[in-house]
Design a protein around this motif. Structure first.
Motif, PDB file in Angstrom:
ATOM      1  N   GLY A  51       0.782  -1.301  -0.041  1.00 40.84           N
ATOM      2  CA  GLY A  51       0.053  -0.036   0.076  1.00 40.84           C
ATOM      3  C   GLY A  51       0.786   1.240   0.081  1.00 40.84           C
ATOM      4  N   ARG A  52       2.181   1.150  -0.083  1.00 42.01           N
ATOM      5  CA  ARG A  52       3.094   2.451  -0.107  1.00 42.01           C
ATOM      6  C   ARG A  52       3.434   2.932  -1.222  1.00 42.01           C
ATOM      7  N   THR A  53       3.877   4.246  -1.224  1.00 42.43           N
ATOM      8  CA  THR A  53       4.529   4.792  -2.431  1.00 42.43           C
ATOM      9  C   THR A  53       5.753   4.666  -1.970  1.00 42.43           C
ATOM     10  N   VAL A 116       5.714  13.721  -5.269  1.00 43.93           N
ATOM     11  CA  VAL A 116       5.124  12.855  -4.580  1.00 43.93           C
ATOM     12  C   VAL A 116       3.541  13.192  -4.601  1.00 43.93           C
ATOM     13  N   GLY A 117       3.322  14.482  -4.144  1.00 40.94           N
ATOM     14  CA  GLY A 117       1.921  15.160  -4.080  1.00 40.94           C
ATOM     15  C   GLY A 117       0.895  14.607  -3.548  1.00 40.94           C
ATOM     16  N   GLY A 118       1.400  14.233  -2.019  1.00 42.38           N
ATOM     17  CA  GLY A 118       0.344  13.577  -1.292  1.00 42.38           C
ATOM     18  C   GLY A 118       0.252  12.072  -1.440  1.00 42.38           C
ATOM     19  N   GLY A 119      -0.992  11.584  -0.778  1.00 46.60           N
ATOM     20  CA  GLY A 119      -1.378  10.169  -1.126  1.00 46.60           C
ATOM     21  C   GLY A 119      -0.815   9.496  -0.019  1.00 46.60           C
ATOM     22  N   PRO A 120      -0.673   8.124  -0.083  1.00 45.25           N
ATOM     23  CA  PRO A 120      -0.395   7.110   0.995  1.00 45.25           C
ATOM     24  C   PRO A 120       1.064   7.171   1.497  1.00 45.25           C
ATOM     25  N   PRO A 147       6.864  17.083  10.676  1.00 39.34           N
ATOM     26  CA  PRO A 147       7.368  15.720  10.067  1.00 39.34           C
ATOM     27  C   PRO A 147       7.230  15.728   8.413  1.00 39.34           C
ATOM     28  N   PRO A 148       8.033  15.225   7.928  1.00 38.06           N
ATOM     29  CA  PRO A 148       8.129  15.516   6.340  1.00 38.06           C
ATOM     30  C   PRO A 148       7.209  14.655   5.681  1.00 38.06           C
ATOM     31  N   TRP A 149       7.517  14.682   4.163  1.00 37.61           N
ATOM     32  CA  TRP A 149       6.472  14.055   3.323  1.00 37.61           C
ATOM     33  C   TRP A 149       6.592  12.578   3.103  1.00 37.61           C
ATOM     34  N   PHE A 150       7.597  11.965   3.827  1.00 37.53           N
ATOM     35  CA  PHE A 150       8.036  10.677   3.773  1.00 37.53           C
ATOM     36  C   PHE A 150       8.277  10.135   5.448  1.00 37.53           C
ATOM     37  N   ASP A 151       7.859   8.718   5.709  1.00 38.57           N
ATOM     38  CA  ASP A 151       7.827   8.359   6.784  1.00 38.57           C
ATOM     39  C   ASP A 151       8.836   7.120   7.166  1.00 38.57           C
ATOM     40  N   ARG A 152       9.788   7.073   6.095  1.00 36.20           N
ATOM     41  CA  ARG A 152      10.548   5.983   6.173  1.00 36.20           C
ATOM     42  C   ARG A 152      11.588   6.314   5.073  1.00 36.20           C
TER      43      ARG A 152
END
Ligand code: SAM
Length: 290
Positions: A51-53, A116-120, A147-152
């Motif tokens: 489910g990730r981008t 990335v433009g938002g999303g999962p 927190p940034p646009w990425f989480d890993r």
């Protein structure tokens, strides 16, 4: 075509490289990973991808890209500077319709959050070109807002850079990158790779670092200020802070006293939290009035 269990039905990477004549270019930091078992292990180092981008820098012939898709990434957005790799990547796109977007261009010029433009939830995963790895990492760690646009982030570096990222105070490897990375993320070395894992073999060993952003880094300060503090302190890492921090402020002793840090200490001794505390006091901007 008969497909081996666990494979994606695409040709072996060695064949892909041969067919598209992808002789590795040193100037582009090209050291390819051809073993899909290994790239799948790297893809899994950052947890479940379903489910990730995923943003990938430098897919090359696509060894890690294929692994990311096999491990369940919903969408991979890959940025590759070497146009010779595009036909090989197009084959992967056909195998995974609508799941792989390839951007031809320089990763140093990308506006990532726009891409990335938002999303999962977003993971950044890459076997980075070593010549620009630290610049890219610093850019991601200095992202604003946080927190940034990425989480890993799951990123491969030369082993020496990976060791700097996770280094603890009072070690030779401890420096600006350690402070920035450990203030804003929980970083750990997930995998070590020998030179033989790559084609062609680099001279040095490599390691994969897994980063998880910390939502609210403590003590809070401006990342730009933290960078100025660590630049001054580590710029003269053998000097006492009361001397090295003159680069930063006319009143280093006052700053250190306010932070509860003995002026005789050196950059190498300070914890990440102590650096952030110094930056926090600088941000307050009231030292001159004391
Ligand atoms: N991901 C592939 C793998 O693991 O086999 C290739 C990794 S190789 C270490 C680095 C890749 O980054 C190469 O494909 C290279 O062409 C690409 N690259 C180098 N500089 C780049 C840049 N400035 N922007 C985007 N890609 C770049």
């Amino acid at each position: 075509m008969k497909t081996a269990p666990g494979s994606d039905g695409l040709p072996p990477l060695r064949d892909v490289i041969g067919r598209y004549e992808l002789a590795a270019k040193k100037s582009l930091g090209q050291n390819f990973l051809l073993d899909l078992n290994l790239t799948r292990k790297i893809a899994r180092a950052g947890g479940d991808l379903s489910g990730r981008t995923v943003i990938e820098v430098g897919p090359g012939p696509g060894g890690l890209t294929r692994a990311l898709l096999m491990e369940g990434a919903q969408r991979v957005i890959a940025v590759e500077r070497d146009e010779r790799c595009l036909p090989a990547l197009a084959e992967i796109s056909s195998r995974y319709p609508g799941q792989l977007d390839v951007h031809s261009g320089d990763a140093l010029d990308i506006d990532w959050s726009k891409l990335v433009g938002g999303g999962p939830p977003v993971t950044i995963a890459a076997n980075l070109p070593y010549n620009i790895a630290s610049v890219l990492l610093t850019g991601w760690l200095e992202t604003e807002p946080w927190p940034p646009w990425f989480d890993r982030m799951v990123l491969m570096f030369q082993r020496e850079v990976a060791e700097r990222i996770v280094a603890q105070p009072r070690s030779k490897a401890y420096g600006r990158l350690s402070v920035l990375a450990q203030w804003r993320t929980e970083a750990r070395i997930a995998l070590h790779l020998p030179p033989e894992a790559f084609t062609p073999q680099p001279k040095v060993a490599s390691a994969v670092v897994d980063f998880r952003p910390i939502a609210k880094p403590e003590p809070s300060c401006r990342v730009a200020t933290l960078s100025r503090v660590t630049a001054a302190a580590f710029g003269q890492r053998r000097k006492m802070l009361r001397s090295s921090l003159k680069q930063l402020t006319a009143m280093p002793e006052l700053l250190l006293r306010e932070a509860g840090i003995a002026p005789e200490r050196r950059a190498e001794d300070l914890s990440v939290a102590e650096f952030a505390r110094l930056a926090q006091i600088v941000d307050r901007g009231d030292l001159a009035r004391r």
